[in-house]
Scaffold this motif. Structure first.
Motif, PDB file in Angstrom:
ATOM      1  N   VAL A  95       0.837  -1.200   0.000  1.00 41.78           N
ATOM      2  CA  VAL A  95       0.000   0.000   0.000  1.00 41.78           C
ATOM      3  C   VAL A  95       0.874   1.252   0.000  1.00 41.78           C
ATOM      4  CG1 VAL A  95      -1.689   1.342   1.308  1.00 41.78           C
ATOM      5  CG2 VAL A  95      -1.954  -1.132   1.117  1.00 41.78           C
ATOM      6  N   LEU A  96       1.898   1.259   0.820  1.00 40.98           N
ATOM      7  CA  LEU A  96       2.817   2.404   0.864  1.00 40.98           C
ATOM      8  C   LEU A  96       3.406   2.681  -0.521  1.00 40.98           C
ATOM      9  CD1 LEU A  96       4.647   1.574   4.207  1.00 40.98           C
ATOM     10  CD2 LEU A  96       3.456   3.725   3.748  1.00 40.98           C
ATOM     11  N   ALA A  97       3.849   1.643  -1.179  1.00 41.28           N
ATOM     12  CA  ALA A  97       4.450   1.809  -2.507  1.00 41.28           C
ATOM     13  C   ALA A  97       3.426   2.294  -3.518  1.00 41.28           C
ATOM     14  CB  ALA A  97       5.069   0.487  -2.955  1.00 41.28           C
ATOM     15  N   GLU A  98       2.224   1.754  -3.454  1.00 42.57           N
ATOM     16  CA  GLU A  98       1.185   2.151  -4.401  1.00 42.57           C
ATOM     17  C   GLU A  98       0.748   3.595  -4.187  1.00 42.57           C
ATOM     18  OE1 GLU A  98      -1.522   2.037  -7.500  1.00 42.57           O
ATOM     19  OE2 GLU A  98       0.111   0.663  -7.007  1.00 42.57           O
ATOM     20  N   VAL A  99       0.591   3.992  -2.941  1.00 45.40           N
ATOM     21  CA  VAL A  99       0.197   5.375  -2.658  1.00 45.40           C
ATOM     22  C   VAL A  99       1.300   6.338  -3.107  1.00 45.40           C
ATOM     23  CG1 VAL A  99      -0.319   7.050  -0.824  1.00 45.40           C
ATOM     24  CG2 VAL A  99      -1.364   4.776  -0.779  1.00 45.40           C
ATOM     25  N   GLU A 100       2.545   5.981  -2.835  1.00 46.14           N
ATOM     26  CA  GLU A 100       3.657   6.814  -3.287  1.00 46.14           C
ATOM     27  C   GLU A 100       3.619   6.987  -4.802  1.00 46.14           C
ATOM     28  OE1 GLU A 100       8.549   6.754  -3.474  1.00 46.14           O
ATOM     29  OE2 GLU A 100       7.505   5.345  -2.174  1.00 46.14           O
ATOM     30  N   LYS A 101       3.348   5.907  -5.510  1.00 47.37           N
ATOM     31  CA  LYS A 101       3.291   5.954  -6.981  1.00 47.37           C
ATOM     32  C   LYS A 101       2.146   6.847  -7.442  1.00 47.37           C
ATOM     33  CE  LYS A 101       2.644   2.832 -10.931  1.00 47.37           C
ATOM     34  NZ  LYS A 101       2.433   1.423 -11.327  1.00 47.37           N
ATOM     35  N   ARG A 102       0.986   6.712  -6.814  1.00 47.32           N
ATOM     36  CA  ARG A 102      -0.176   7.512  -7.228  1.00 47.32           C
ATOM     37  C   ARG A 102       0.039   8.989  -6.935  1.00 47.32           C
ATOM     38  NH1 ARG A 102      -5.760   4.234  -5.745  1.00 47.32           N
ATOM     39  NH2 ARG A 102      -5.189   2.229  -6.697  1.00 47.32           N
ATOM     40  N   GLU A 103       0.601   9.273  -5.770  1.00 46.60           N
ATOM     41  CA  GLU A 103       0.811  10.666  -5.397  1.00 46.60           C
ATOM     42  C   GLU A 103       1.867  11.334  -6.278  1.00 46.60           C
ATOM     43  OE1 GLU A 103      -0.963  12.508  -2.640  1.00 46.60           O
ATOM     44  OE2 GLU A 103      -2.131  10.909  -3.595  1.00 46.60           O
ATOM     45  N   ALA A 104       2.847  10.554  -6.704  1.00 49.54           N
ATOM     46  CA  ALA A 104       3.901  11.095  -7.560  1.00 49.54           C
ATOM     47  C   ALA A 104       3.360  11.458  -8.942  1.00 49.54           C
ATOM     48  CB  ALA A 104       5.037  10.099  -7.694  1.00 49.54           C
ATOM     49  N   SER A 105       2.322  10.723  -9.381  1.00 52.31           N
ATOM     50  CA  SER A 105       1.777  10.980 -10.714  1.00 52.31           C
ATOM     51  C   SER A 105       0.685  12.040 -10.684  1.00 52.31           C
ATOM     52  CB  SER A 105       1.209   9.677 -11.298  1.00 52.31           C
ATOM     53  OG  SER A 105       0.151   9.194 -10.499  1.00 52.31           O
TER      54      SER A 105
END
Length: 209
Positions: A199-209
């Motif tokens: 979840v941490l990795a996915e949220v980081e990816k979404r927020e970066a985009s």
């Protein structure tokens, strides 16, 4: 990334969830800020603390059912390296404990205090509804116990904690732990560390985009 954890300090799954989340954080390279948000499993007044197992027996239909629930929960905790001793734990209204966590947050000690509260309740059989015990626990994590006692006696922070509890209800939170990532993404329950890391990795990816 800011992560809000809605939890109650007498909730065994919140205790387990906290440690699983911390294990996930240990493998995560990003920067995070953790905020502990209040939730009360039972806001009823507790005039006389009683063994938790007795309260659970009334709630779940008798001592045998309570024994099954507590044994299963304690076994899960043990697999995560945690001790939960339901035979010693006492019922408590946790409103003032949440007030104290709010105070600890102002000096960056909320995580340490929450851990001390879990240990006190689940391992040591401490009444975490007692002002005297709460002040003592504050002292164990670097707060001034005398100042903590004065704070608890003053009623300071009461309105803020009530507002935060109301906010949790408005958000539709009915069970804890609840992890809210970046103010947008909610994950409920004591998820496995691997799931939380994903979840941490996915949220980081979404927020970066």
């Amino acid at each position: 990334m800011e992560i809000e954890i809605y939890a109650d300090v007498v909730c065994p799954w919140c205790y387990i969830g906290k440690h699983r989340f911390e294990k996930a954080l240990a493998s995560y390279a990003g920067d995070v800020t953790v905020r502990y948000r209040p939730f009360q499993l039972d806001p009823s007044p507790v005039t006389r603390p009683e063994p938790t197992v007795e309260a659970l027996a009334r709630k779940f239909g008798g001592p045998e059912r309570a024994r099954q629930i507590t044994e299963q929960t304690a076994q899960t905790a043990a697999r995560d390296g945690l001790e939960i001793n339901f035979a010693k734990s006492l019922t408590a209204n946790t409103f003032d404990a949440h007030r104290l966590v709010r105070l600890a947050d102002q000096v960056g000690k909320s995580g340490e205090l929450v851990e001390a509260l879990y240990q006190a309740h689940f391992v040591d059989g401490v009444d975490v509804g007692s002002h005297a015990e709460l002040a003592r626990l504050a002292g164990t994590v670097g707060l001034d116990s005398t100042e903590a006692a004065a704070y608890l006696s003053s009623g300071e922070g009461t309105d803020e904690v009530r507002a935060a509890l109301a906010e949790a209800r408005d958000l539709g939170i009915t069970a804890v732990p609840m992890f809210v990532f970046a103010g947008k993404y909610g994950v409920s329950g004591a998820q496995e560390s691997e799931t939380l890391l994903q979840v941490l990795a996915e949220v980081e990816k979404r927020e970066a985009s």
